[in-house]
Motif scaffolding. Structure first.
Motif, PDB file in Angstrom:
ATOM      1  N   GLU A 169       0.838  -1.198   0.000  1.00  0.00           N
ATOM      2  CA  GLU A 169       0.000   0.000   0.000  1.00  0.00           C
ATOM      3  C   GLU A 169       0.872   1.247   0.000  1.00  0.00           C
ATOM      4  OE1 GLU A 169      -3.412   0.367  -0.246  1.00  0.00           O
ATOM      5  OE2 GLU A 169      -3.254  -1.741  -0.776  1.00  0.00           O
ATOM      6  N   ALA A 170       1.988   1.202   0.727  1.00  0.00           N
ATOM      7  CA  ALA A 170       2.912   2.342   0.765  1.00  0.00           C
ATOM      8  C   ALA A 170       3.505   2.603  -0.619  1.00  0.00           C
ATOM      9  CB  ALA A 170       4.026   2.079   1.771  1.00  0.00           C
ATOM     10  N   ILE A 172       2.115   1.995  -3.480  1.00  0.00           N
ATOM     11  CA  ILE A 172       1.079   2.588  -4.330  1.00  0.00           C
ATOM     12  C   ILE A 172       0.938   4.079  -4.037  1.00  0.00           C
ATOM     13  CG2 ILE A 172      -1.389   2.586  -4.897  1.00  0.00           C
ATOM     14  CD1 ILE A 172      -1.372  -0.433  -4.149  1.00  0.00           C
ATOM     15  N   LEU A 173       0.887   4.412  -2.765  1.00  0.00           N
ATOM     16  CA  LEU A 173       0.709   5.808  -2.366  1.00  0.00           C
ATOM     17  C   LEU A 173       1.937   6.656  -2.677  1.00  0.00           C
ATOM     18  CD1 LEU A 173      -1.049   5.122   1.038  1.00  0.00           C
ATOM     19  CD2 LEU A 173      -2.112   6.131  -0.979  1.00  0.00           C
ATOM     20  N   TYR A 174       3.109   6.019  -2.691  1.00  0.00           N
ATOM     21  CA  TYR A 174       4.344   6.748  -2.967  1.00  0.00           C
ATOM     22  C   TYR A 174       4.957   6.336  -4.300  1.00  0.00           C
ATOM     23  CZ  TYR A 174       4.535   8.900   1.640  1.00  0.00           C
ATOM     24  OH  TYR A 174       4.262   9.655   2.752  1.00  0.00           O
ATOM     25  N   LYS A 175       4.109   6.005  -5.269  1.00  0.00           N
ATOM     26  CA  LYS A 175       4.616   5.585  -6.569  1.00  0.00           C
ATOM     27  C   LYS A 175       5.354   6.712  -7.292  1.00  0.00           C
ATOM     28  CE  LYS A 175       0.173   6.375  -8.953  1.00  0.00           C
ATOM     29  NZ  LYS A 175       0.600   7.445  -9.837  1.00  0.00           N
ATOM     30  N   ASP A 176       5.083   7.957  -6.905  1.00  0.00           N
ATOM     31  CA  ASP A 176       5.787   9.099  -7.485  1.00  0.00           C
ATOM     32  C   ASP A 176       6.810   9.666  -6.505  1.00  0.00           C
ATOM     33  OD1 ASP A 176       4.331   9.008  -9.898  1.00  0.00           O
ATOM     34  OD2 ASP A 176       2.671  10.101  -8.983  1.00  0.00           O
ATOM     35  N   GLU A 177       7.428   8.762  -5.753  1.00  0.00           N
ATOM     36  CA  GLU A 177       8.413   9.152  -4.743  1.00  0.00           C
ATOM     37  C   GLU A 177       9.522  10.019  -5.331  1.00  0.00           C
ATOM     38  OE1 GLU A 177      11.779   6.509  -2.755  1.00  0.00           O
ATOM     39  OE2 GLU A 177       9.786   5.961  -2.020  1.00  0.00           O
ATOM     40  N   ALA A 178       9.946   9.714  -6.562  1.00  0.00           N
ATOM     41  CA  ALA A 178      11.032  10.461  -7.190  1.00  0.00           C
ATOM     42  C   ALA A 178      10.703  11.953  -7.300  1.00  0.00           C
ATOM     43  CB  ALA A 178      11.337   9.888  -8.573  1.00  0.00           C
ATOM     44  N   LEU A 196      10.489   7.982   4.476  1.00  0.00           N
ATOM     45  CA  LEU A 196      10.489   6.663   5.098  1.00  0.00           C
ATOM     46  C   LEU A 196       9.509   6.536   6.268  1.00  0.00           C
ATOM     47  CD1 LEU A 196      11.701   3.814   5.114  1.00  0.00           C
ATOM     48  CD2 LEU A 196      13.530   4.686   6.590  1.00  0.00           C
ATOM     49  N   PRO A 197       9.474   7.491   7.214  1.00  0.00           N
ATOM     50  CA  PRO A 197       8.514   7.372   8.323  1.00  0.00           C
ATOM     51  C   PRO A 197       7.066   7.308   7.864  1.00  0.00           C
ATOM     52  CG  PRO A 197      10.196   8.995   8.846  1.00  0.00           C
ATOM     53  CD  PRO A 197      10.371   8.652   7.394  1.00  0.00           C
ATOM     54  N   ASP A 198       6.723   8.088   6.835  1.00  0.00           N
ATOM     55  CA  ASP A 198       5.349   8.066   6.325  1.00  0.00           C
ATOM     56  C   ASP A 198       5.028   6.723   5.668  1.00  0.00           C
ATOM     57  OD1 ASP A 198       4.589  10.517   7.198  1.00  0.00           O
ATOM     58  OD2 ASP A 198       4.905  11.561   5.312  1.00  0.00           O
ATOM     59  N   LYS A 199       5.962   6.207   4.887  1.00  0.00           N
ATOM     60  CA  LYS A 199       5.752   4.914   4.242  1.00  0.00           C
ATOM     61  C   LYS A 199       5.599   3.810   5.283  1.00  0.00           C
ATOM     62  CE  LYS A 199       8.441   3.890   0.725  1.00  0.00           C
ATOM     63  NZ  LYS A 199       9.663   3.774  -0.116  1.00  0.00           N
ATOM     64  N   MET A 200       6.383   3.905   6.334  1.00  0.00           N
ATOM     65  CA  MET A 200       6.359   2.876   7.372  1.00  0.00           C
ATOM     66  C   MET A 200       5.018   2.835   8.120  1.00  0.00           C
ATOM     67  SD  MET A 200       8.741   0.749   7.646  1.00  0.00           S
ATOM     68  CE  MET A 200      10.391   0.391   7.081  1.00  0.00           C
ATOM     69  N   LYS A 217      -6.012  -7.605  -2.905  1.00  0.00           N
ATOM     70  CA  LYS A 217      -6.503  -6.269  -3.240  1.00  0.00           C
ATOM     71  C   LYS A 217      -5.341  -5.321  -3.539  1.00  0.00           C
ATOM     72  CE  LYS A 217     -10.815  -6.525  -0.567  1.00  0.00           C
ATOM     73  NZ  LYS A 217     -11.560  -5.995   0.612  1.00  0.00           N
ATOM     74  N   THR A 218      -4.258  -5.444  -2.773  1.00  0.00           N
ATOM     75  CA  THR A 218      -3.084  -4.598  -2.999  1.00  0.00           C
ATOM     76  C   THR A 218      -2.474  -4.881  -4.363  1.00  0.00           C
ATOM     77  OG1 THR A 218      -2.565  -4.449  -0.637  1.00  0.00           O
ATOM     78  CG2 THR A 218      -0.763  -4.015  -2.169  1.00  0.00           C
ATOM     79  N   MET A 219      -2.423  -6.149  -4.759  1.00  0.00           N
ATOM     80  CA  MET A 219      -1.884  -6.507  -6.068  1.00  0.00           C
ATOM     81  C   MET A 219      -2.738  -5.926  -7.187  1.00  0.00           C
ATOM     82  SD  MET A 219      -0.740 -10.466  -5.297  1.00  0.00           S
ATOM     83  CE  MET A 219      -0.123 -10.790  -6.942  1.00  0.00           C
TER      84      MET A 219
END
Length: 228
Positions: A169-170, A172-178, A196-200, A217-219
């Protein structure tokens, strides 16, 4: 395939913060075994199915720049075990020695072919090999580089109770991390202190709420996110 006994865990993981997550997972040993069985059969089938794509991408990488087809960086998985992750190489050789272990947009180390592969998320496909070997799972906390795991809090170590994953899930939400790291002066510090703390937070929630249905569901959400 299930969890180790508490007393068999590495000493750095045996703390009260980790124990609450461990106790949740011990009640789901059957699901953990089924998770591994699914990983083995699904990864084997997909490796065979996608073998022509492996060949095509490999040739394009070799034609585009000097260096190996695969990028093999040391990452950390279940119980703190180190392994070498498989990825299609999208950067210049020795990129991790001339910059951060995470990338941002407009990173000068990314090759022309690498940029195209990254945009389609195709660089992650070789991790099917890691899944088959047992280093990773389809769903789980993304495997971090050693330097970032060394900065984990005691609670974050709970994510090492299960194998690292290709998606979560992290992820997916941070797929645009770059993009988030694009303007950072010190990419490593911004990643460790902010990203990192937010993803965790999401990774730890997923541990407490672990179920095979949730992982399915995540997949599905990952596939939709990549298509979009």
């Amino acid at each position: 395939m299930g969890l180790k006994k508490w007393e068999e865990l590495p000493s750095f993981m045996k703390n009260n913060e980790v124990k609450q997550y461990y106790e949740c997972l011990t009640r789901k040993q059957g699901s953990l075994i089924l998770k591994r069985i699914f990983d083995v059969f699904a990864s084997f089938f997909m490796l065979i199915l996608l073998s022509p794509l492996f060949l095509i991408i490999g040739v394009m990488i070799k034609l585009d720049s000097k260096g190996p087809v695969f990028y093999r960086q040391v990452r950390v998985t279940q119980y703190g075990r180190k392994f070498k992750i498989f990825k299609f190489r999208t950067m210049v050789v020795n990129a991790d020695k001339i910059g951060a272990h995470v990338t941002s947009n407009n990173d000068s180390r990314i090759t022309k072919m690498g940029e195209k592969i990254r945009n389609c998320r195709l660089d992650e496909i070789p991790q099917l090999i890691n899944i088959f070997l047992g280093d990773m799972s389809f769903v789980g906390t993304r495997p971090e580089a050693v330097r970032y795991v060394e900065r984990y809090t005691e609670e974050m170590y709970a994510t090492l109770l299960l194998p690292a994953g290709v998606t979560s899930e992290a992820s997916i939400l941070y797929k645009d991390e770059a993009k988030l790291l694009e303007k950072a002066e010190n990419v490593d510090e911004v990643y460790v202190k902010e990203v990192l703390p937010d993803k965790m937070k999401y990774n730890l929630i997923s541990l407490k709420e672990f179920s095979l249905m949730a992982e399915l569901k995540t997949m599905i959400r990952t596939i939709i996110a990549v298509i979009k």
